[in-house]
Design a protein around this motif. Structure first.
Motif, PDB file in Angstrom:
ATOM      1  N   HIS A 268       4.103  -4.179   6.127  1.00 50.46           N
ATOM      2  CA  HIS A 268       5.499  -4.234   5.673  1.00 50.46           C
ATOM      3  C   HIS A 268       6.079  -5.635   5.780  1.00 50.46           C
ATOM      4  O   HIS A 268       7.191  -5.880   5.320  1.00 50.46           O
ATOM      5  CB  HIS A 268       6.356  -3.233   6.451  1.00 50.46           C
ATOM      6  CG  HIS A 268       6.023  -1.815   6.130  1.00 50.46           C
ATOM      7  ND1 HIS A 268       6.130  -1.291   4.860  1.00 50.46           N
ATOM      8  CD2 HIS A 268       5.558  -0.805   6.906  1.00 50.46           C
ATOM      9  CE1 HIS A 268       5.754  -0.025   4.861  1.00 50.46           C
ATOM     10  NE2 HIS A 268       5.394   0.289   6.095  1.00 50.46           N
TER      11      HIS A 268
ATOM     12  N   ARG B  32       6.868   6.163  -2.786  1.00 51.50           N
ATOM     13  CA  ARG B  32       7.425   6.075  -1.435  1.00 51.50           C
ATOM     14  C   ARG B  32       7.800   4.641  -1.077  1.00 51.50           C
ATOM     15  O   ARG B  32       7.069   3.700  -1.371  1.00 51.50           O
ATOM     16  CB  ARG B  32       6.422   6.597  -0.391  1.00 51.50           C
ATOM     17  CG  ARG B  32       6.185   8.067  -0.428  1.00 51.50           C
ATOM     18  CD  ARG B  32       5.443   8.518   0.825  1.00 51.50           C
ATOM     19  NE  ARG B  32       4.316   7.669   1.130  1.00 51.50           N
ATOM     20  CZ  ARG B  32       3.122   7.785   0.571  1.00 51.50           C
ATOM     21  NH1 ARG B  32       2.915   8.718  -0.319  1.00 51.50           N
ATOM     22  NH2 ARG B  32       2.140   6.983   0.905  1.00 51.50           N
ATOM     23  N   LEU B  33       8.927   4.492  -0.420  1.00 52.88           N
ATOM     24  CA  LEU B  33       9.392   3.212   0.135  1.00 52.88           C
ATOM     25  C   LEU B  33       9.604   2.146  -0.941  1.00 52.88           C
ATOM     26  O   LEU B  33       9.602   0.960  -0.648  1.00 52.88           O
ATOM     27  CB  LEU B  33       8.429   2.690   1.205  1.00 52.88           C
ATOM     28  CG  LEU B  33       8.276   3.582   2.442  1.00 52.88           C
ATOM     29  CD1 LEU B  33       7.230   3.002   3.388  1.00 52.88           C
ATOM     30  CD2 LEU B  33       9.604   3.748   3.160  1.00 52.88           C
TER      31      LEU B  33
ATOM     32  N   VAL C 291       0.859  -1.182   0.000  1.00 56.46           N
ATOM     33  CA  VAL C 291       0.000   0.000   0.000  1.00 56.46           C
ATOM     34  C   VAL C 291       0.896   1.232   0.000  1.00 56.46           C
ATOM     35  O   VAL C 291       1.864   1.294   0.755  1.00 56.46           O
ATOM     36  CB  VAL C 291      -0.927   0.041   1.238  1.00 56.46           C
ATOM     37  CG1 VAL C 291      -1.692   1.353   1.299  1.00 56.46           C
ATOM     38  CG2 VAL C 291      -1.904  -1.125   1.213  1.00 56.46           C
ATOM     39  N   GLY C 292       0.572   2.183  -0.841  1.00 65.56           N
ATOM     40  CA  GLY C 292       1.377   3.398  -0.876  1.00 65.56           C
ATOM     41  C   GLY C 292       1.384   3.964  -2.279  1.00 65.56           C
ATOM     42  O   GLY C 292       0.883   3.350  -3.215  1.00 65.56           O
TER      43      GLY C 292
END
Lengths: 290, 58
Positions: free
Chosen positions: A164, A138-139, A133-134
């Motif tokens: 995560h 990002r990440l 999710v995101g």
């Protein structure tokens, strides 16, 4: 048409939508979802009488639930709850694309760092680790070595949120320094742009340069199939060029279009309102004949 | 575009706000860089915007 605009942060996109709707004399009710309570069988009064609710929530979690509550109460919502649930989660998106035969990067999901490391090693280097999710890049991690993979996996495991520990590992697609963003309405492209950057991430939110892009028939077919795979609606379909074809790596259900609107000659907010008018009129007609 | 002024809650610098601000709209303080959310429009009142959350985006 009475349009409910469900949102929290007001971006350029939302202001443009409000202007485009008002210019056609549509009634717009803006509702900050942070101020609302949602009962199991009743929407907040401001949304209950709308002909359609536009989900413009910034947070994917709010979007997923808002759309469910709208549907529970019989108020049409764009995009619908099934599409939101599919697009808000990269695992769900990949599964939907794959099931529909839409070309998409090879992906494996693992639930522990050891299993994820095995997936990384099977892809070889570089490969990509993404949060499920995101947005906005990002990440995201392009992993170039085993030691880098071990470090990223350890960091992800200790980040705290259970999501995560769902490890989404994907092949690295060696795109030509750009990817493509297509705004599509029920699978029909409204406009498209290429997003270029020196970095491997080419999100507009990361500062990529944008230029108009003319879709060929093969790209249009992938867009149509990807849209259908996730349930249709107003979508931001992201493609990568693979030489003689395309892969779809992401479909966005609360699509941002400000960068696209600045890039192309199409009046994107007006085109969105065109589609919305047609969709609502179509739904009304179905309701009359049902 | 005509602009009006408000004050940054973090450094008290003057911040320019569009003349048609909406509640929920974000403006940046050009002095300290803080993201500020418009919470009232007439006159404009700003407060520190929520931190970016992991599930934000499109």
């Amino acid at each position: 048409m009475h349009v409910g605009l469900a949102l929290s942060r007001v971006r350029t996109d939302e202001k443009a939508l409000m202007r485009a709707l008002s210019a056609r004399d549509h009634e717009v009710t803006r509702v900050d979802v942070r101020d609302q309570q949602f009962g199991l069988s009743s929407l907040p009064a401001a949304l209950a009488d709308c002909d359609v609710v536009l989900d413009r929530c910034l947070a994917a979690s709010r979007s997923r639930y808002l759309t469910r509550f709208c549907e529970r109460c019989g108020v049409p919502v764009v995009n619908d709850a099934a599409t939101a649930a599919t697009c808000a989660d990269k695992v769900e998106t990949s599964l939907a694309l794959s099931a529909a035969g839409v070309p998409t990067p090879d992906t494996e999901v693992a639930f522990t760092p050891d299993a994820a490391l095995a997936a990384v090693e099977s892809f070889g280097y570089p490969c990509v680790l993404k949060p499920v999710v995101g947005s906005w890049g990002r990440l995201m991690a392009k992993v170039d070595s085993r030691t880098a993979a071990e470090a990223v996996l350890e960091h992800k495991e200790t980040l705290g949120h259970y999501e995560h520990s769902v490890f989404y590992v994907q092949e690295f697609v060696d795109k030509p320094g750009r990817d493509l963003r297509v705004l599509a309405a029920d699978g029909t492209p409204v406009a498209a742009m290429a997003r270029s950057a020196d970095d491997w991430l080419t999100n507009a939110a990361q500062g990529a340069d944008t230029t108009p892009f003319e879709l060929d028939a093969a790209a249009e077919a992938v867009v149509a199939d990807a849209s259908e795979a996730v349930g249709g609606g107003l979508l931001g379909v992201d493609l990568m060029e693979t030489g003689d074809s395309y892969v779809c790596h992401e479909v966005n259900h609360t699509v941002e279009f400000a960068a696209l609107d600045e890039t192309v000659e199409v009046d994107v907010p007006a085109a969105v309102v065109d589609w919305l008018e047609t969709s609502v009129a179509g739904a009304d007609a179905q309701g009359v004949t049902a | 575009m005509k602009r009006t002024m408000a004050h940054c809650t973090e450094c008290d610098a003057e911040v320019t706000v569009p003349d048609d601000p909406l509640v929920g709209e974000i403006v940046d303080c050009t002095v300290c860089g803080t993201e500020l959310e418009t919470v009232e429009v007439s006159p404009p009142v700003l407060q520190r915007a929520p931190e970016l959350a992991e599930d934000w985006g499109e």
